[in-house]
Design a protein around this motif. Sequence first.
Motif, PDB file in Angstrom:
ATOM      1  N   ASP A 278       0.828  -1.211   0.000  1.00 32.56           N
ATOM      2  CA  ASP A 278       0.000   0.000   0.000  1.00 32.56           C
ATOM      3  C   ASP A 278       0.859   1.255   0.000  1.00 32.56           C
ATOM      4  O   ASP A 278       0.565   2.245   0.680  1.00 32.56           O
ATOM      5  N   GLY A 279       1.967   1.187  -0.733  1.00 38.74           N
ATOM      6  CA  GLY A 279       2.852   2.333  -0.894  1.00 38.74           C
ATOM      7  C   GLY A 279       3.922   2.487   0.164  1.00 38.74           C
ATOM      8  O   GLY A 279       4.785   3.366   0.042  1.00 38.74           O
ATOM      9  N   ASN A 280       3.903   1.644   1.200  1.00 37.57           N
ATOM     10  CA  ASN A 280       4.869   1.752   2.296  1.00 37.57           C
ATOM     11  C   ASN A 280       5.975   0.710   2.140  1.00 37.57           C
ATOM     12  O   ASN A 280       5.690  -0.465   1.887  1.00 37.57           O
ATOM     13  N   PRO A 281       7.254   1.098   2.300  1.00 36.52           N
ATOM     14  CA  PRO A 281       8.359   0.156   2.129  1.00 36.52           C
ATOM     15  C   PRO A 281       8.261  -1.008   3.118  1.00 36.52           C
ATOM     16  O   PRO A 281       7.886  -0.835   4.273  1.00 36.52           O
ATOM     17  N   LEU A 282       8.600  -2.199   2.640  1.00 36.86           N
ATOM     18  CA  LEU A 282       8.528  -3.408   3.453  1.00 36.86           C
ATOM     19  C   LEU A 282       9.760  -4.257   3.171  1.00 36.86           C
ATOM     20  O   LEU A 282      10.071  -4.545   2.011  1.00 36.86           O
ATOM     21  N   THR A 283      10.472  -4.646   4.217  1.00 37.10           N
ATOM     22  CA  THR A 283      11.618  -5.548   4.091  1.00 37.10           C
ATOM     23  C   THR A 283      11.251  -6.892   4.690  1.00 37.10           C
ATOM     24  O   THR A 283      10.712  -6.960   5.800  1.00 37.10           O
ATOM     25  N   PHE A 284      11.529  -7.960   3.965  1.00 36.76           N
ATOM     26  CA  PHE A 284      11.243  -9.304   4.441  1.00 36.76           C
ATOM     27  C   PHE A 284      12.458  -9.817   5.209  1.00 36.76           C
ATOM     28  O   PHE A 284      13.544  -9.952   4.657  1.00 36.76           O
ATOM     29  N   ASP A 285      12.248 -10.111   6.499  1.00 35.53           N
ATOM     30  CA  ASP A 285      13.338 -10.563   7.356  1.00 35.53           C
ATOM     31  C   ASP A 285      13.739 -11.998   7.051  1.00 35.53           C
ATOM     32  O   ASP A 285      14.907 -12.366   7.153  1.00 35.53           O
ATOM     33  N   THR A 286      12.754 -12.818   6.723  1.00 31.88           N
ATOM     34  CA  THR A 286      13.015 -14.222   6.408  1.00 31.88           C
ATOM     35  C   THR A 286      12.308 -14.572   5.119  1.00 31.88           C
ATOM     36  O   THR A 286      11.102 -14.377   4.997  1.00 31.88           O
ATOM     37  N   VAL A 287      13.054 -15.064   4.159  1.00 31.42           N
ATOM     38  CA  VAL A 287      12.489 -15.505   2.886  1.00 31.42           C
ATOM     39  C   VAL A 287      13.081 -16.870   2.596  1.00 31.42           C
ATOM     40  O   VAL A 287      14.295 -17.013   2.567  1.00 31.42           O
ATOM     41  N   TYR A 288      12.254 -17.879   2.442  1.00 34.41           N
ATOM     42  CA  TYR A 288      12.812 -19.191   2.135  1.00 34.41           C
ATOM     43  C   TYR A 288      12.051 -19.852   0.993  1.00 34.41           C
ATOM     44  O   TYR A 288      10.853 -19.670   0.825  1.00 34.41           O
TER      45      TYR A 288
ATOM     46  N   SER B 211      12.912 -28.531  -9.543  1.00 33.76           N
ATOM     47  CA  SER B 211      13.137 -27.649 -10.687  1.00 33.76           C
ATOM     48  C   SER B 211      11.859 -27.268 -11.424  1.00 33.76           C
ATOM     49  O   SER B 211      11.878 -26.365 -12.254  1.00 33.76           O
ATOM     50  N   SER B 212      10.732 -27.934 -11.137  1.00 29.39           N
ATOM     51  CA  SER B 212       9.494 -27.595 -11.831  1.00 29.39           C
ATOM     52  C   SER B 212       8.386 -27.135 -10.888  1.00 29.39           C
ATOM     53  O   SER B 212       7.332 -26.725 -11.332  1.00 29.39           O
ATOM     54  N   ASP B 213       8.620 -27.203  -9.586  1.00 33.42           N
ATOM     55  CA  ASP B 213       7.582 -26.801  -8.648  1.00 33.42           C
ATOM     56  C   ASP B 213       8.235 -26.400  -7.334  1.00 33.42           C
ATOM     57  O   ASP B 213       8.997 -27.171  -6.760  1.00 33.42           O
ATOM     58  N   PHE B 214       7.953 -25.184  -6.867  1.00 34.73           N
ATOM     59  CA  PHE B 214       8.495 -24.786  -5.580  1.00 34.73           C
ATOM     60  C   PHE B 214       7.605 -23.731  -4.944  1.00 34.73           C
ATOM     61  O   PHE B 214       6.733 -23.150  -5.591  1.00 34.73           O
ATOM     62  N   SER B 215       7.798 -23.524  -3.652  1.00 37.04           N
ATOM     63  CA  SER B 215       7.025 -22.516  -2.938  1.00 37.04           C
ATOM     64  C   SER B 215       7.976 -21.472  -2.374  1.00 37.04           C
ATOM     65  O   SER B 215       9.143 -21.738  -2.125  1.00 37.04           O
ATOM     66  N   VAL B 216       7.450 -20.275  -2.211  1.00 36.86           N
ATOM     67  CA  VAL B 216       8.217 -19.134  -1.718  1.00 36.86           C
ATOM     68  C   VAL B 216       7.465 -18.564  -0.520  1.00 36.86           C
ATOM     69  O   VAL B 216       6.278 -18.286  -0.622  1.00 36.86           O
TER      70      VAL B 216
ATOM     71  N   GLY C 179       3.585 -10.044   8.831  1.00 42.30           N
ATOM     72  CA  GLY C 179       2.863 -10.570   7.678  1.00 42.30           C
ATOM     73  C   GLY C 179       3.670 -11.634   6.962  1.00 42.30           C
ATOM     74  O   GLY C 179       4.901 -11.602   6.948  1.00 42.30           O
ATOM     75  N   LEU C 180       2.990 -12.602   6.353  1.00 39.90           N
ATOM     76  CA  LEU C 180       3.634 -13.692   5.620  1.00 39.90           C
ATOM     77  C   LEU C 180       3.054 -13.750   4.215  1.00 39.90           C
ATOM     78  O   LEU C 180       1.856 -13.969   4.030  1.00 39.90           O
ATOM     79  N   LEU C 181       3.909 -13.537   3.208  1.00 42.81           N
ATOM     80  CA  LEU C 181       3.520 -13.592   1.801  1.00 42.81           C
ATOM     81  C   LEU C 181       4.043 -14.891   1.206  1.00 42.81           C
ATOM     82  O   LEU C 181       5.227 -15.203   1.336  1.00 42.81           O
ATOM     83  N   MET C 182       3.162 -15.653   0.549  1.00 45.38           N
ATOM     84  CA  MET C 182       3.546 -16.958   0.011  1.00 45.38           C
ATOM     85  C   MET C 182       3.157 -17.081  -1.459  1.00 45.38           C
ATOM     86  O   MET C 182       2.068 -16.666  -1.855  1.00 45.38           O
ATOM     87  N   PHE C 183       4.054 -17.664  -2.245  1.00 49.58           N
ATOM     88  CA  PHE C 183       3.808 -17.956  -3.651  1.00 49.58           C
ATOM     89  C   PHE C 183       3.893 -19.457  -3.871  1.00 49.58           C
ATOM     90  O   PHE C 183       4.773 -20.114  -3.314  1.00 49.58           O
ATOM     91  N   GLN C 184       2.990 -19.993  -4.690  1.00 48.76           N
ATOM     92  CA  GLN C 184       3.086 -21.379  -5.145  1.00 48.76           C
ATOM     93  C   GLN C 184       3.352 -21.347  -6.641  1.00 48.76           C
ATOM     94  O   GLN C 184       2.540 -20.835  -7.408  1.00 48.76           O
ATOM     95  N   ILE C 185       4.504 -21.875  -7.056  1.00 48.44           N
ATOM     96  CA  ILE C 185       5.008 -21.648  -8.406  1.00 48.44           C
ATOM     97  C   ILE C 185       5.353 -22.988  -9.066  1.00 48.44           C
ATOM     98  O   ILE C 185       5.890 -23.882  -8.411  1.00 48.44           O
ATOM     99  N   THR C 186       5.061 -23.124 -10.339  1.00 48.52           N
ATOM    100  CA  THR C 186       5.316 -24.391 -11.027  1.00 48.52           C
ATOM    101  C   THR C 186       6.327 -24.259 -12.154  1.00 48.52           C
ATOM    102  O   THR C 186       6.376 -25.086 -13.049  1.00 48.52           O
ATOM    103  N   ASP C 187       7.150 -23.230 -12.105  1.00 39.90           N
ATOM    104  CA  ASP C 187       8.206 -23.092 -13.111  1.00 39.90           C
ATOM    105  C   ASP C 187       9.234 -22.122 -12.566  1.00 39.90           C
ATOM    106  O   ASP C 187       8.907 -21.235 -11.776  1.00 39.90           O
TER     107      ASP C 187
ATOM    108  N   TRP D 277      -0.323 -20.788 -10.950  1.00 42.37           N
ATOM    109  CA  TRP D 277       0.453 -19.935 -10.042  1.00 42.37           C
ATOM    110  C   TRP D 277      -0.509 -19.188  -9.131  1.00 42.37           C
ATOM    111  O   TRP D 277      -1.593 -18.772  -9.554  1.00 42.37           O
ATOM    112  N   SER D 278      -0.127 -18.982  -7.884  1.00 42.19           N
ATOM    113  CA  SER D 278      -1.004 -18.265  -6.964  1.00 42.19           C
ATOM    114  C   SER D 278      -0.178 -17.629  -5.854  1.00 42.19           C
ATOM    115  O   SER D 278       0.997 -17.942  -5.675  1.00 42.19           O
ATOM    116  N   ALA D 279      -0.807 -16.740  -5.106  1.00 42.05           N
ATOM    117  CA  ALA D 279      -0.150 -16.094  -3.979  1.00 42.05           C
ATOM    118  C   ALA D 279      -1.170 -15.904  -2.866  1.00 42.05           C
ATOM    119  O   ALA D 279      -2.369 -15.773  -3.112  1.00 42.05           O
TER     120      ALA D 279
END
Length: 292
Positions: A179-189, A194-199, A208-216, A229-231
């Motif tokens: 929402d326009g405010n800077p945000l630094t992620f302290d932990t990102v794993y 090679s064809s499917d991973f999560s972030v 807050g916890l932001l998660m991505f489910q990615i297939t490439d 793909w979703s978040a």
Amino acid sequence: MKKTYFFMVVITMTIIYSCSKDSELSDFDFTAAAEGELIATVDGREFKATTQDAMFYEGDLYLTATDLSTGEMISISVASPEESTFDLGSNRISITSASYTTMEKSSYFSIHPDAGGEITISELDMDNKTVSGTFNFKGIKLRMDASYDEVIEITSGAFNKISFYVPEELTNSGTAKIDGNPLTFDTVYFFGDSSDFSVSMHASSNNGLLMFQITDITAGTYDLSGGTWSASYIIGGDEYYSSTGTLTIINHDTEMGLLEGSFELDVQNSSPDNGVNTYKFTEGEFSIYYVP
């Protein structure tokens, strides 16, 4: 042979986890699996990994096992592991969790009020760098509106002297504006194959916890408005799901071990407890070095 990658960014974070005194796994032994092997029962049928990888990084354990013949994958992460039993579902912003992914890239997660499970670390040998234990969990497949109609049961899980590696210090980063405010992620794993991973990206400043489910993980821009793909975003106990947005893989150098990307997205919740219906992420980016 498909190679399993672990992608990690860890800056600073205090993880709170809970141990269970009355374990459902007390009568089950990790020696049900052969040395170097991970097995489980998935909805009553056998799962036997053909490849498994583990990493011990910044005090946390990450374990991924794949059956290459079926494409199924079980991933488990444990914050601050020791020889004890850990809850896989009570704390939805904790690293300690589990997931199951099918060949069709459908993923089922233990972190949900209607899911959960536990893992027992029976032996943690830091000298020989091996870990053994048992686990079980229930996973659910979430829809974009936070409802679900698919549940999977993982039982009789065992892993016996799985070798783990301890990577050297890595220099990584993850930032965005919310929402326009800077945000630094302290932990990102990041973990997967090679064809499917999560972030997963955690920011301690707003919890807050932001998660991505990615297939490439090839270079390109991918739609986050639904489908493959979703978040999702968890904050204050409320869950938000991507309504529009993109994630771009800018560079993936498998020889060097470098993954770079950017993202912009809107997430929404039709009836949040805190009264906020949407959040907008802009100028999101990450740069991750890993052991190839």
